[in-house]
Each structure stands twice: as C-alpha cells, then as structure tokens.
Scaffold this active site. Structure first.
Site, PDB file in Angstrom:
ATOM      1  CE1 TYR A 117      12.201 -66.848  20.607  1.00 31.64           C
ATOM      2  CE2 TYR A 117      12.308 -66.126  18.420  1.00 31.64           C
ATOM      3  CZ  TYR A 117      12.484 -65.661  19.945  1.00 31.64           C
ATOM      4  OH  TYR A 117      13.707 -65.751  20.033  1.00 31.64           O
ATOM      5  CG  HIS A 118      10.277 -58.559  19.128  1.00 24.84           C
ATOM      6  ND1 HIS A 118      11.487 -58.881  18.286  1.00 24.84           N
ATOM      7  CD2 HIS A 118       9.551 -57.883  18.759  1.00 24.84           C
ATOM      8  CE1 HIS A 118      10.965 -57.889  17.780  1.00 24.84           C
ATOM      9  NE2 HIS A 118      10.284 -56.609  18.306  1.00 24.84           N
ATOM     10  CB  ALA A 119      12.458 -62.425  15.178  1.00 23.37           C
ATOM     11  CB  SER A 184       6.181 -59.298  20.944  1.00 22.46           C
ATOM     12  OG  SER A 184       7.730 -60.268  21.035  1.00 22.46           O
ATOM     13  CD  GLU A 190      10.398 -63.159  23.274  1.00 22.20           C
ATOM     14  OE1 GLU A 190      10.494 -64.011  23.619  1.00 22.20           O
ATOM     15  OE2 GLU A 190      10.149 -63.283  22.103  1.00 22.20           O
TER      16      GLU A 190
END
Length: 325
Positions: A117-119, A184, A190
């Site tokens: 998951y890309h912050a 990602s 995202e």
C-alpha cells in the site's frame, strides 16, 4: 541593599523603554497557533527531505572518494548502500519506533515481488529496504515514476540504489534475474488521493500479477501501520488537484506531517507461484490480503494523536486487545 538597587534599576529601565510585557504576551498568544502550523506544515516534512538529499550527497562524496578503488571492487556502491541502510534504520527506530513483523517471510534467494500500500510519502518502504538489506542480506530493487528522475539533486542516489523506470519490461527483467522487487499498484495516485481510511486505489491494475506469474515469483503482501498518519496529503481542493493529476501526471498535492507516530510493517504470508492461476485472480487475491492486513492492524479512520500515543506500550497493548475482541 544591592539587590534592591538592581531591582529598582531594572524596573526603571523597563518603564523608560515602554517595555510592555502584557503586550508581548498578547502577541505570543496571537501568533502561537501560526507558529505551530508552520512547524507542522514545513519544518517536520523538511526533515525527511533533508535526509533524502543528505543520502544523495553522501553517495556523491562516496563515489568520488572511491574513484581510485573501482578497479579493485565489483560494486563501488555496496559499502555506500549498506551505510545508508544503517542510517535509515537508526532514523526509523528513533523517530517512529519502527518494527517489521514477518521479515522471515522473505526468502534468502529466488525472485520475490513485494506488493504494498502506497503511503503519501513511502518512508515505510525506505525503512523496509534497510531492514531487508541488513537482516536478510538482499537488496530490494526499486522502480519509480518518470517524474522522480527529473527531481534535481537525486541523480547519484538513484544511481546508487539502481532505481529504474516503472515499466513491465524492467520489472520482469529484475524478477527474471532473481531479485526482490517492490511494487505499489496504486502508485502515485494512491499516495496522493487515498485517505486516513486507507482505501486501495488500484483501478483494474493487474500487470504486477502477470509479471509475477511469468517470472514464477513469490508474492508477499505488505502494509505499514500508521503510514498515513506519519505524512498526510492535503484535502483542500482535492477534486481539482485530482483532475490536474489525471491530465498531467504531476504530483502537485501538498504534503504535511512527518509526525513521530508508531510504525510497524506487516509482511503477509508468501503467495507462491501457481501455474494454473490467472493474473486477474492473483491480483484479486493479493488485494484481498493487503486489505486484510489493513483491517487487522490499522485503526480506521486513522488518528495522528492515537498513532503517536502508540509509541507507549500501554496504548499499543490496549489497541491490540480491543482488536482481538
């Protein structure tokens, strides 16, 4: 006697200079919120930016210092990258109390695809890169969007980390060579337009699954707790900025934060190569695994205050017990 004279002198001086302490106190009360706002928006995010540029500067110095030794070394960047890994791990431990659960899930050899998951700012990936390099003795290969290669001052760091453009051919080549690769599917979209509810924004992307099947790679789902509380993207004008991004691919959404929240990276159970599975099914399986990691480990909606308090063991244990119930 002398003490009284000193007090009288100071009092007289203050009166003569019209030094109004009440007025100064009022000014501080007025501008204090602005000072804290500037600290949050600019000073804290700049620390991670300085660290990135400091890393690039270190690589530049290291490269020239070792110019005479290149003939005796197969890889001049090996020592530099390991040194940077130690520095990043130290920074992660001090600022975020960073931990990794499931590091043993990464095999010591063979092609591995980490899907994460890309912050808003992928500092959790930088931290994981350091951990894998130091404790699994493997370098995680990196691909990036085209705009990254246009950022001034990062050329030497990009060279040292062997960052390459994010294309299917490049990713497949890395896995075919038996490397660990991190991807990602949500990417920059995202990063900028997800929120503290940790929504995955993948659309119909399943190219990573196709590459994994073709390269017979093991897939490891990854999620980092509170990664979106560490750095957040601005919500103001999000629709307009989303429109601009979709048209130009320019990441112009402002970021703020770099809060000292507790961060834990969770590496899920490996998904082994299966010749009978389709890319569509595999992509759905990986997405489901990441969503499960988020559901099991992340408070939603995320709270910056709570994430900072989780640095204290008592709050962390309380959160775990609540989740089990």
């Amino acid at each position: 006697m002398v003490y009284n004279q000193i007090v009288d002198y100071i009092s007289t001086s203050l009166e003569q200079s019209n030094f109004d302490l009440i007025y100064l106190a009022w000014l501080w009360a007025l501008f204090k919120p602005l000072c804290f706002l500037l600290l949050t928006l600019f000073l804290l995010p700049s620390t991670i930016l300085l660290f990135v540029y400091g890393s690039s500067l270190f690589c530049l110095v290291y490269k020239h210092w070792n110019r005479l030794k290149t003939a005796y070394s197969n890889d001049i960047w090996n020592g530099a990258v390991k040194t940077l890994a130690i520095l990043w791990e130290l920074q992660a431990t001090i600022w975020h109390g960073y931990e990794v659960e499931g590091l043993e899930n990464i095999p010591t050899k063979g092609p591995v695809l980490i899907v994460f998951y890309h912050a808003a700012l992928p500092i959790d990936f930088y931290y994981l890169f350091a951990k894998v390099w130091l404790y699994r003795n493997r370098r995680v290969r990196v691909v990036a969007d085209k705009f990254v290669f246009k950022i001034p001052g990062l050329g030497t760091l990009i060279e040292a980390l062997e960052i390459q453009p994010s294309t299917s051919a490049v990713c497949k080549s890395m896995l075919d060579e038996g490397h660990v690769l991190a991807i990602s599917p949500g990417g920059v979209r995202e990063a900028l337009f997800s929120d503290h509810n940790y929504r995955l924004i993948w659309k119909q992307r399943r190219g990573f699954a196709k590459i994994a099947i073709e390269s017979q790679a093991t897939i490891i789902p990854m999620f980092t707790k509170n990664c979106r509380e560490a750095v957040r993207s601005m919500k103001f004008g999000r629709r307009f900025l989303r429109y601009i991004y979709e048209k130009t691919r320019l990441p112009i959404v402002p970021l703020y934060g770099m809060f000292p929240v507790k961060m834990i990276t969770y590496l899920g159970k490996p998904i082994p190569y299966d010749p009978d599975i389709t890319a569509e099914v595999l992509a759905g399986q990986v997405k489901k695994e990441i969503e499960l990691l988020i559901e099991n480990h992340q408070r939603r909606p995320g709270s910056i205050t709570q994430a900072i308090l989780e640095r204290l063991s008592c709050f962390s244990k309380k959160r775990t017990e609540t989740k089990k119930e």
